[in-house]
Scaffold this active site. Sequence first.
Site, PDB file in Angstrom:
ATOM      1  N   ASP A  16       5.476   6.301 -30.778  1.00 42.10           N
ATOM      2  CA  ASP A  16       4.116   6.139 -31.299  1.00 42.10           C
ATOM      3  C   ASP A  16       3.098   6.614 -30.259  1.00 42.10           C
ATOM      4  O   ASP A  16       3.082   6.116 -29.129  1.00 42.10           O
ATOM      5  CB  ASP A  16       3.825   4.672 -31.615  1.00 42.10           C
ATOM      6  CG  ASP A  16       4.826   4.052 -32.596  1.00 42.10           C
ATOM      7  OD1 ASP A  16       6.043   4.222 -32.399  1.00 42.10           O
ATOM      8  OD2 ASP A  16       4.380   3.380 -33.534  1.00 42.10           O
ATOM      9  N   GLU A  47       1.638   7.565 -36.375  1.00 45.46           N
ATOM     10  CA  GLU A  47       0.943   6.512 -37.145  1.00 45.46           C
ATOM     11  C   GLU A  47      -0.254   5.902 -36.417  1.00 45.46           C
ATOM     12  O   GLU A  47      -1.077   5.248 -37.053  1.00 45.46           O
ATOM     13  CB  GLU A  47       1.925   5.409 -37.555  1.00 45.46           C
ATOM     14  CG  GLU A  47       2.336   4.495 -36.422  1.00 45.46           C
ATOM     15  CD  GLU A  47       2.738   3.088 -36.870  1.00 45.46           C
ATOM     16  OE1 GLU A  47       2.781   2.816 -38.071  1.00 45.46           O
ATOM     17  OE2 GLU A  47       3.000   2.262 -35.978  1.00 45.46           O
ATOM     18  N   HIS A  76       1.247   2.308 -40.625  1.00 41.63           N
ATOM     19  CA  HIS A  76      -0.180   2.680 -40.569  1.00 41.63           C
ATOM     20  C   HIS A  76      -0.469   4.014 -41.265  1.00 41.63           C
ATOM     21  O   HIS A  76      -1.558   4.570 -41.110  1.00 41.63           O
ATOM     22  CB  HIS A  76      -0.656   2.762 -39.114  1.00 41.63           C
ATOM     23  CG  HIS A  76      -0.798   1.417 -38.467  1.00 41.63           C
ATOM     24  ND1 HIS A  76      -1.790   0.528 -38.805  1.00 41.63           N
ATOM     25  CD2 HIS A  76      -0.045   0.798 -37.518  1.00 41.63           C
ATOM     26  CE1 HIS A  76      -1.661  -0.575 -38.092  1.00 41.63           C
ATOM     27  NE2 HIS A  76      -0.607  -0.440 -37.304  1.00 41.63           N
TER      28      HIS A  76
END
Length: 268
Positions: A16, A47, A76
Amino acid sequence: MYETSLERMKVLVIGDVLGQAGRRALKSHLPSLIDMHQVDFVVANGENLAHGFGTTEKVADELFNLGVNVLTNGNHCWDQRSFLEHIDEDDRYVRPMNFTRFAPGRGWTVQETTTGHKIAVINLIGQVFMGSWDCPFEAVDQAMSEIPDDVSAILVDMHAEATSEKMGMGWYMDGRASFVYGTHTHVPTCDEVIHASGTAYQSDIGMTGSYQSIIGMKVEGALRRMVQRLPERFEAAEGGASIFATLVTIDPSTRMAVEIERIHIPPT
Ligand SMILES: [Fe+2]
Ligand SMILES: [Fe+2]
């Protein structure tokens, strides 16, 4: 034991990427990392690219321009409304295959390396502590039945909270995927391994972003939510970011992994 050839392909997986801090760190270091390790293909999870919440075309392009080939996603995914329309226009984006078949976007994609190898990337989301999604094991079987036979590697981003569920996916795909890895927790794990039938596995790649934070968010607001139970907004932490990534060497003739190595670049 599976057969191996001498040909090798190197895939760099980034977890991420958190907001501007994460993007800035990649801008400083990703081109030299690709160069130094002779990386053929780069995947990152997008995300949290836009201030921690979702992806926009603009911030995604920053990563594509640095050499990222595919952006996976997670819970997300729809935080930025514009992404709902944009995701169908570009097959370098994937979202979890098991969201639902009615969701926009695609659960897997195939992209080519500069040397002409085709690489499949499958994105899944866990069911444990993650909300209500379709079964990721059924979804990965569906993806595998759709992916063309001529791919040289198959990467699986299992975006999930529970380590056990991610490990389950690692073993479920042993001998079928090149690398099954976790994203979402924003904390790297040092359990990288190559399973018995040749699939590399790691429970979480870890966040690329500021670790002077609570999983990438400013400490003050996040603490107020926990301690005082106030409805504080989360804000992406600024400051120096660490890069956590994992380099996997794959034999394209078998699609299986021959080496796995974690990479950490501390904040500068
Ligand atoms: Fe995340
Ligand atoms: Fe997530």
